[in-house]
Design a protein around this motif. Structure first.
Motif, PDB file in Angstrom:
ATOM      1  N   MET A   1       0.835  -1.205   0.000  1.00 60.92           N
ATOM      2  CA  MET A   1       0.000   0.000   0.000  1.00 60.92           C
ATOM      3  C   MET A   1       0.870   1.257   0.000  1.00 60.92           C
TER       4      MET A   1
ATOM      5  N   ASP B   1       2.309   1.773  -3.479  1.00 56.49           N
ATOM      6  CA  ASP B   1       1.309   2.234  -4.460  1.00 56.49           C
ATOM      7  C   ASP B   1       0.934   3.698  -4.218  1.00 56.49           C
ATOM      8  N   ILE B   2       0.740   4.055  -2.967  1.00 55.90           N
ATOM      9  CA  ILE B   2       0.342   5.434  -2.652  1.00 55.90           C
ATOM     10  C   ILE B   2       1.473   6.396  -2.980  1.00 55.90           C
TER      11      ILE B   2
ATOM     12  N   ASN C   1       1.777   6.729  -6.753  1.00 54.52           N
ATOM     13  CA  ASN C   1       0.652   7.489  -7.306  1.00 54.52           C
ATOM     14  C   ASN C   1       0.764   8.976  -6.974  1.00 54.52           C
TER      15      ASN C   1
ATOM     16  N   GLN D   1       1.550  10.136 -10.822  1.00 56.81           N
ATOM     17  CA  GLN D   1       0.331  10.039 -11.616  1.00 56.81           C
ATOM     18  C   GLN D   1       0.128  11.324 -12.421  1.00 56.81           C
TER      19      GLN D   1
ATOM     20  N   ASN E   1      -3.997   6.599   4.521  1.00 57.27           N
ATOM     21  CA  ASN E   1      -3.997   5.496   3.553  1.00 57.27           C
ATOM     22  C   ASN E   1      -4.695   5.812   2.233  1.00 57.27           C
ATOM     23  N   ALA E   2      -4.405   6.983   1.683  1.00 55.09           N
ATOM     24  CA  ALA E   2      -4.884   7.306   0.330  1.00 55.09           C
ATOM     25  C   ALA E   2      -3.970   8.377  -0.256  1.00 55.09           C
ATOM     26  N   SER E   3      -3.896   8.388  -1.562  1.00 55.20           N
ATOM     27  CA  SER E   3      -3.006   9.315  -2.269  1.00 55.20           C
ATOM     28  C   SER E   3      -3.464  10.767  -2.117  1.00 55.20           C
TER      29      SER E   3
ATOM     30  N   ARG F   1      -3.343  12.854  -4.270  1.00 56.84           N
ATOM     31  CA  ARG F   1      -3.867  13.273  -5.575  1.00 56.84           C
ATOM     32  C   ARG F   1      -5.392  13.446  -5.582  1.00 56.84           C
ATOM     33  N   PHE F   2      -6.068  12.989  -4.520  1.00 59.67           N
ATOM     34  CA  PHE F   2      -7.532  13.107  -4.506  1.00 59.67           C
ATOM     35  C   PHE F   2      -8.030  14.498  -4.122  1.00 59.67           C
TER      36      PHE F   2
END
Lengths: 415, 415
Positions: A239, A242-243, A246, A250, A365-367, A369-370
């Protein structure tokens, strides 16, 4: 009277008229604007060709020429943007609060337009349509001051919008374009208190800083993003990888991409070499602190300046820290209060990070980029505010409004 | 490092600590501050005596000396103010919105402090306590820059507050007082982006304009009030008279008092002479437009400048207009978007006025004097905003907050 004062005055005078136009009429106008942009696409592409020719002559870079260029697909996207705005709920007129006082006064707090919004931006003609549409839907009149490189395109766009407004008997003054390419016209806008209610700069750091430093009109600061991802001791390696990838690659050119990776020492000892290799496989240049360099010797050292740099590019700083507190202290010192992320399986640490890190958007626990009006489901975005006054984070339609108090009495006087 | 940078840095460093202090502990501290001000009242009165002596020497006016003076009754009022703030709901931590996205991200919009608030004000020591209390309750740290005339009083007040904070192991950096009486210290505060999040000037027009014109830090503009009362054709004479007199003379020195009376021509022909006599009986000097002078010849003519003057005194401009539209046009041209009133029995006209006049507070059949945090039931007020960004009208505790988005994910990345 200068062009800026003349047009800002027209926008100010149109403001009370536009502020009371019904949602239905505004939406109809937005659809008609979309239709009309498509109908007049070829003349718009011609105007744009003149800008492009001038840009090539003056040696604009390929990437700037690309941002400037209009084609059928891009005009369709602009038209579609207006239709999306038409489909969004109209915040104007919404009752935010209603209360009565013991003396019998009935007080209603109602959403109203900000008034006249000044937008200072660079050479992307789509911003002209987008900003005009968002301001129009929220009952705001707008004074647009785009980059001179896009002037012919912008003039043609505003002509098209004016034709629609006139045909619907809506106030044409609602959309004003400053045609002077003189830098002084920007300076003049920045100090038009009483005619312009709010300024929103959209563009690169130097444009934004010029507005922030010189404006006496209230400003909504947007855009600067030095965003961090902190990988905590207990993070799951897949995780975290990936984060981090990204958030960095990205779309490196945007404000919500990551500039610095912070890694807990225990995690770094186990996982940083593999993570660094994965980032490098994505063409990311890494610049490390001394402890990072101990783990991965073939890396450039990050300079003091690097920690405060928004690269907007395939470059990433890496720092090893001993604790969550050290990570948060680094973010406090070097962040721009935009978007910050912790990757961890430890809920206490996640909670502390979300509560204590001072940023528009804090992620567990999130990119990063959101951080985006569309990703948040707002349906539109005029920018991402990095200040704490008025609006913070992605700004949709409600962020383009103010409120007023309507008070109904029966002769009350104050004792 | 200058005093301003040093103290603003302390406030900034205290900000994350204060932002997570529980409501209970903040309220306890506010009550202890109130107790401590009373306990140390005599030393505070001594410090104030030094300010008063200096003020007399330097020739301060009697009214300024009165604003500066502290006595037991005023110290009790300051303490009571802190207890009232303790009793108000704490806005910090409130969930404003909560939503989930199709990708599983859970987004929560939460109220947070603004951060570091800079208050620039004049020689009233009660503002020191009041501003410190309001900022503290809302988790904001504060950099206070009061007038030099009150410096000894302010220093003693902040010492007392610091003792309380230290005794409760709360961040002492939360309340910072700039002791330099140098004008340059104000200028420095105005440009401390990155250390100060928001500036709130409190005081006279020249102080506020200095802040608005020179600050690069975001400002909440407060105070300027050129307020109008429009008496429509159908107004009830007794109500119109009572409202006009109240709006002008109940407290002429404040921002929500009336400066200009607009009167419909039909009403003026019937009622203006009696109304003018009633205002003059209250010692109000009238200055009229040419049509007013036709009805009441023994009146001074209003100059062009008078329509744009906030008298804060027993002086009133009077203008006769032919219609609601003419009245609203006058307000648009000369008002400061503070408080505006229509007196009418015509509901359509009332509705148009409330909808179309662009001001923080618009009144139908009630005195403009009600624009006030306490009168609105907010329980506290840090000022009355006359801008449209962030906060408008009376600012209570929620207006001293921002928000942030907390996003909980499970490894989401952007596609």
């Amino acid at each position: 009277m200068s062009e800026v004062i003349r047009k800002a005055t027209m926008a100010r005078d149109a403001s009370p008229l536009l502020s009371i136009v019904s949602t239905e009429r505004k939406n109809e106008a937005l659809h008609r604007m979309a239709d009309s942009l498509l109908k007049h696409a070829s003349s718009l592409i011609d105007a744009n060709a003149a800008d492009l020719a001038r840009g090539r002559e003056s040696g604009l870079s390929a990437s700037l020429l690309d941002r400037l260029a209009l084609n059928m697909k891009r005009i369709e996207a602009m038209a579609e943007g207006l239709r999306l705005i038409a489909g969004l709920p109209d915040p104007i007129g919404e009752t935010l609060q209603r209360f009565s006082r013991p003396n019998g006064l009935n007080i209603e707090k109602v959403r109203v337009p900000l008034g006249v919004i000044g937008i200072v931006y660079e050479a992307r003609p789509n911003v002209t349509v987008d900003a005009a549409g968002l301001c129009f839907k929220t009952g705001n009149t707008v004074v647009l001051r785009g980059g001179s490189a896009a002037m012919e395109s912008n003039k043609r766009i505003v002509e098209i919008l004016h034709e629609v407004l006139a045909s619907l008997e809506l106030p044409v003054g609602a959309v004003q374009l400053i045609e002077s390419s003189d830098r002084a016209s920007v300076d003049e806008m920045l100090r038009l208190n009483g005619l312009i209610d709010v300024l929103i700069p959209r563009g690169g750091a130097s444009l934004i800083q010029n507005v922030v430093k010189n404006a006496t009109v209230p400003v909504i600061e947007t855009g600067a993003g030095i965003c961090h991802t902190y990988i905590d001791q207990s993070a799951r390696p897949d995780m975290a990888r990936d984060i981090a990838i990204n958030a960095k690659v990205q779309r490196p050119s945007v404000c919500n991409s990551m500039e610095t990776l912070l890694v807990h020492a225990d995690y770094a000892a186990r996982e940083l070499p593999a993570l660094a290799a994965a980032l490098r496989a994505q063409q990311v240049e890494l610049r490390g602190c001394s402890r990072t360099l101990e783990l991965i010797p073939d890396m450039k050292a990050a300079s003091d300046e690097d920690w405060d740099t928004e690269y907007n590019d395939y470059i990433l700083n890496v720092r090893v820290v001993d604790s969550l507190d050290e990570a948060m202290a680094h973010i406090r010192e070097h962040g721009t209060k935009h978007s910050e992320c912790i990757v961890t399986e430890n809920d206490d640490n996640a909670l502390r990070f979300l509560n204590e890190v001072d940023a528009a958007a804090v992620y567990h626990n999130a990119s990063t980029r959101f951080t985006d009006g569309f990703e948040f489901g707002f349906g539109a975005e005029i920018g991402i505010s990095t200040q704490k006054l008025h609006a913070r984070g992605p700004m949709g339609l409600p962020e383009l409004t103010s409120y007023k108090y309507k008070i109904a009495g029966s002769g009350q006087i104050r004792g």
